[in-house]
Write an enzyme that holds these catalytic residues in place. Structure first.
Site, mmCIF file in Angstrom:
data_model
loop_
_atom_site.group_PDB
_atom_site.id
_atom_site.type_symbol
_atom_site.label_atom_id
_atom_site.label_comp_id
_atom_site.label_asym_id
_atom_site.label_seq_id
_atom_site.Cartn_x
_atom_site.Cartn_y
_atom_site.Cartn_z
ATOM 1 N N LYS A 16 -0.396 6.229 12.863
ATOM 2 C CA LYS A 16 0.559 5.708 11.887
ATOM 3 C C LYS A 16 0.653 6.657 10.693
ATOM 4 O O LYS A 16 -0.280 6.781 9.913
ATOM 5 C CB LYS A 16 0.158 4.324 11.382
ATOM 6 C CG LYS A 16 1.320 3.688 10.609
ATOM 7 C CD LYS A 16 0.917 2.620 9.635
ATOM 8 C CE LYS A 16 0.429 3.171 8.321
ATOM 9 N NZ LYS A 16 1.471 3.817 7.484
ATOM 10 N N GLU A 69 -12.021 9.342 5.453
ATOM 11 C CA GLU A 69 -11.923 10.503 4.558
ATOM 12 C C GLU A 69 -11.128 10.013 3.358
ATOM 13 O O GLU A 69 -9.941 9.743 3.461
ATOM 14 C CB GLU A 69 -11.242 11.652 5.294
ATOM 15 C CG GLU A 69 -11.528 12.981 4.655
ATOM 16 C CD GLU A 69 -10.465 13.352 3.658
ATOM 17 O OE1 GLU A 69 -10.645 12.994 2.470
ATOM 18 O OE2 GLU A 69 -9.473 13.959 4.056
ATOM 19 N N CYS A 72 -6.919 15.436 -1.804
ATOM 20 C CA CYS A 72 -8.135 14.634 -1.942
ATOM 21 C C CYS A 72 -9.294 15.464 -2.487
ATOM 22 O O CYS A 72 -10.133 14.955 -3.203
ATOM 23 C CB CYS A 72 -8.503 13.989 -0.624
ATOM 24 S SG CYS A 72 -8.474 15.143 0.734
ATOM 25 N N GLU A 83 -9.427 9.151 -9.846
ATOM 26 C CA GLU A 83 -8.658 10.165 -9.143
ATOM 27 C C GLU A 83 -7.210 10.048 -9.630
ATOM 28 O O GLU A 83 -6.568 9.015 -9.435
ATOM 29 C CB GLU A 83 -8.743 9.883 -7.640
ATOM 30 C CG GLU A 83 -8.009 10.873 -6.787
ATOM 31 C CD GLU A 83 -8.233 10.636 -5.293
ATOM 32 O OE1 GLU A 83 -8.139 9.479 -4.842
ATOM 33 O OE2 GLU A 83 -8.487 11.606 -4.572
#
Ligand code: NAI
Ligand code: MG
Length: 791
Positions: free
Chosen positions: A191, A265, A299, A396
């Site tokens: 997906k 992850e 990331c 983040e």
């Protein structure tokens, strides 16, 4: 008309757009909307969601919102295709992967332009980084397809893999997921992210073109609800997810107890550490690649600059000068450095965080370059003087924002760098090789780049420590995520026995009054300690006679044990030779007292003399085995890029929880504790609850074998309750659980807090053979350190 002499004066670039003609005509052909790719064919478009070009705000396509029924159809197709795919020879699968790589390469320009239009990233990046790495990934894994059976003996494909990817590297993340899965013999349902589904759909066309068997790859577009349906589907054997830590945590909970394998992850807040002896000009270029690559939507972005105090001002000045030269604008322009943010919602998120930072009075700097007046753009920003507690240092941001602070000493640099719940990547800049490696070793991150940043290669593992997730993608360590051990032969563990009965008559005061203390205590920090509850429980032989008492440990005892383990962390830094010596000594001392341990096993478990002696003898051998392995389970040097050495280091988790089963109470304990300790972990062990006395006898072995205090801590009591406390504890980095299914399910669900890695065994192994590399590889996490050479 611009005169040449004017142009020479400003040295400005003219527009240099990449042609988008082919992509636009492809989009035109799919004007009616994209269907889903299931069983080798596209379905008719269903309920559509809009797909935008974030650089212009224009709608460019419609893609189908996959429903649970669509997910079911895709999983069914994958299920049907998987056995045949796995049964192809490795060579057969390799040829398919090779064909995919070739076709990606043939369509490289098309894919790069499509990616840029859908995602907003500069064409220079999609063309020179994303798409070439996609091809590289398929080529690399074509190799693994033919090697996997011989290189990973005792394993099989996992089955059907559900894969959910984010929008920041849409096609690259697809490749990172699909290539190893197929190489290892699995089929997939993937997906893509709802903001960027288009290159995945183009890849589906490539699968058809390249003749991939139907059903091996299925692509279902949609949003988080589609992803959640995939996670929930009972026909999926493994979930691989890349995205936010929040969703990763939800997936951990959703898959708990289902037996689905999981790799995550997740986010990061990666440090970029510049020492005073660094080559500042290179470090500045490094920052550009670290935080302005892909608009900082990476990331592993080096989003926290930590600069040595002495050079910080010089570094900031150079950075500002460099920032003034960054060109933000049309992502399709070949000279654009900074493209668009993927979607308005992400832009709003960046703006919200920056407002919160501004409210803290932080100092922002931006070049006064003009951004395009339409589309989703955010300017490169430098924020200096950021305290570790600031929201901008903790969260983040996932945008082109660099937050900077200073440090005085290497120790302080390491402490600041590690002062985050994440641990994905880090970058270290110094001309001093000794310092570079020392710092790299101390950083808690899955990838460390020395004098470099944001380097990726299919041959190297990528993935995080701590709340950045677990599991690796790429290389040998990534491939194993797509294999399962050959079908377990043992019976499922029976449910844990009835609750242990606390003995109220044996409170400490009465005990001491009675003079004789028969109660085995807990073993914490190298000392025998009374359980916090003050209670013990009766240990019974098979006929129900009491053979001793054991401490009834509670959550407080577990917390004390974790604290003791934390204090012993220098064990991980001891040389492997030293650890081996200690383990040999354990084996020797156990061997010297074999008779006594065998008698204890007989009275406690009712085992025959022969069986009890064999258990002790095997335990001694096992301790020897792991003593021997302590300095041999070493890492690797991955063959990544030229002029780089990529060191894959096996590092201990840190603090491990180990929960033992009831059978083979001595051997199972030794089989689990020895590999963990050999690799440098400190452990908190919950031994068999029914037969704990071999474990409590073991204290004296530990004492006499020079095992440093706190390296092995033992808490007896109700196994599943103590396992739950360990699973919940944020100070525990990894947890092994052997026991019944409900206990395992609970461990997985509760481990979501700090996303600790878990290893669960719910079928009874043959403990006489339960040894080998798997135990060691489960006791470490791989850190990849990239080191450049040459000048
Ligand atoms: P997200 O984690 O929601 O999206 C990633 C993928 O997960 C998408 O395909 C999404 O459809 C899917 N998803 C969402 N909810 C799901 C669920 N309950 N079950 C299964 N799949 C689900 O991330 P989002 O909202 O796009 O971005 C939010 C923040 O997450 C970003 O600002 C960034 O901080 C972080 N992020 C980190 C990424 C990384 O590479 N580590 C990638 C994307 C986002
Ligand atoms: Mg888009």
């Amino acid at each position: 008309m611009a005169l040449i002499k004017d142009i020479l004066r400003t040295m400005d670039y003219g527009p240099s757009p990449e042609s988008s003609e082919h992509v636009l005509s492809w989009l035109e052909r799919h004007k009616a909307g994209f269907g889903l790719f299931i069983n080798g064919r596209f379905t008719n478009p269903g309920a559509l969601f809009d797909v935008f070009n974030p650089a212009t705000g224009e709608r460019i396509a419609g893609a189908t919102q996959g429903s649970p029924a669509d997910i079911d159809a895709a999983v069914t197709a994958a299920r049907r295709a998987q056995p045949k795919w796995a049964a192809l020879s490795g060579y057969g699968r390799a040829k398919h992967l090779y064909a995919l790589a070739r076709h990606v390469q043939k369509r490289e320009r098309f894919l790069a332009v499509l990616e840029t239009i859908d995602n907003g990233k500069p064409i220079r990046e999609s063309r020179d980084i994303d798409v070439p790495l996609v091809a590289r990934h398929f080529y690399h894994h074509a190799g693994w397809a033919s090697l996997v059976d011989s290189e990973f003996p005792g394993t099989r494909p996992v089955g059907v893999c559900g894969q959910i990817i984010p929008w920041n590297f849409p096609l690259l993340m697809l490749a990172w997921k699909i290539a190893p899965a197929l190489a290892a013999g699995n089929s997939v349902v993937l997906k893509p992210a709802e903001y960027t589904p288009l290159t995945a759909l183009a890849f589906a066309e490539i699968c058809v073109e390249a003749g991939l068997p139907a059903g091996v790859v299925n692509i279902v577009t949609g949003d988080g609800a589609t992803g959640a349906a995939l996670v929930a589907h009972a026909g999926v054997d493994k979930i691989a997810f890349t995205g936010s830590t929040e969703v990763g945590r939800a997936i951990r909970k959703a898959t708990a107890g289902t037996g689905k394998k999981l790799s995550l992850e997740l986010g990061g807040k990666s440090p970029f550490v510049v020492f005073d002896d660094a080559d500042l000009d290179s470090a500045v270029e490094g920052v550009v690649d670290a935080i302005w690559f892909n608009q900082g939507q990476v990331c592993c972005a080096g989003s926290r600059l930590l600069a040595a105090e002495g050079i910080a001002d010089a570094m900031y000045a150079k950075l500002r000068a460099r920032m003034a030269k960054l060109r933000a604008g049309d992502p399709l322009d070949k000279s654009t450095d900074v493209g668009a943010i993927v979607a308005p919602v992400q832009l709003e998120r960046i703006e919200r965080l920056m407002r919160e930072g501004a409210a803290e009075g932080l100092d922002f700097w931006r070049a006064d370059d003009v951004l395009p007046n339409r589309g989703c753009f955010y300017p490169p920003t430098l924020v200096t003087g950021v305290e570790p507690a600031s929201i901008l240092a903790r969260e983040e941001i996932f945008g082109p924002v660099l937050v900077a602070s200073t440090f005085r000493t290497p120790d302080e640099a390491v402490a600041l760098a590690n002062n985050t719940r994440y641990g994905l990547a880090a970058s270290v800049w110094t001309e001093n090789v000794n310092r570079a490696f020392e710092v790299a070793a101390r950083l808690k991150a899955g990838v460390v780049w020395i004098n470099s940043t944001n380097l990726f290669d299919a041959a190297s593992g990528f993935g995080g420590y701590r709340e950045s997730g677990f599991g690796r993608e790429g290389g040998r360590e990534g491939l194993i995520e797509y294999r399962a051990p050959d079908a377990p032969k043992g019976k499922p563990y029976p449910p844990a026995a009835a609750p242990l009965i606390a003995s109220p008559g044996l409170t400490p005061s009465q005990e001491s009054a009675g003079g004789l203390d028969r109660t085995a205590k807990l073993y914490v920090g190298g000392k025998q300690t009374r359980p916090d509850s003050g209670y013990s429980y009766a240990v019974l032989d098979p006929r129900g006679n009491e053979v001793g008492l054991a401490g009834l440990g509670n959550p407080k005892d577990v917390r004390n044990a974790v604290e003791a383990a934390a204090k012993a962390s220098s064990w991980g830094a001891a040389t492997a030779h030293n650890r081996a010596q200690v383990l040999y000594y354990v084996a020797e001392n156990l061997s010297a007292r074999a008779g006594e341990f065998a008698r204890r096993l007989r009275t406690m478990t009712g085992a025959s003399a022969r069986a009890a002696e064999a258990e002790v003898e095997t335990s001694v051998r096992r301790a020897f085995f792991y003593a021997g392995f302590a300095d041999k389970f070493d890492g690797a040097i991955h063959a990544t890029r030229s002029r780089f050495v990529t060191l894959a280091m096996n590092e201990p988790w840190g603090i491990m929880g180990i929960v033992c089963p009831n059978e083979a109470p001595l051997l199972s304990l030794v089989s689990l504790v020895m590999p963990a300790v050999a690799m440098g972990n400190c452990v908190v062990v919950v031994p068999s609850s029914l037969h704990p006395l071999s474990a409590t006898d073991f204290y004296s072995i530990l004492d006499t074998s020079d095992v440093p205090a706190g390296v092995v801590n033992i808490v007896t009591g109700e196994t599943n309750a103590l396992a739950a406390t360990l699973a919940e504890h944020d100070g525990v980095d990894a947890l092994w659980y052997v026991g019944d299914h409900p206990g395992a399910a609970k461990v997985e669900a509760l481990s979501a807090g700090n996303l600790k890695a878990t290893w669960l065994t719910t079928t009874q192994p043959d403990w006489s053979r339960a040894e080998g590399r798997e135990f060691l590889s489960r006791a470490v996490q791989v850190k990849n350190i990239w080191t450049p050479y040459g000048e």
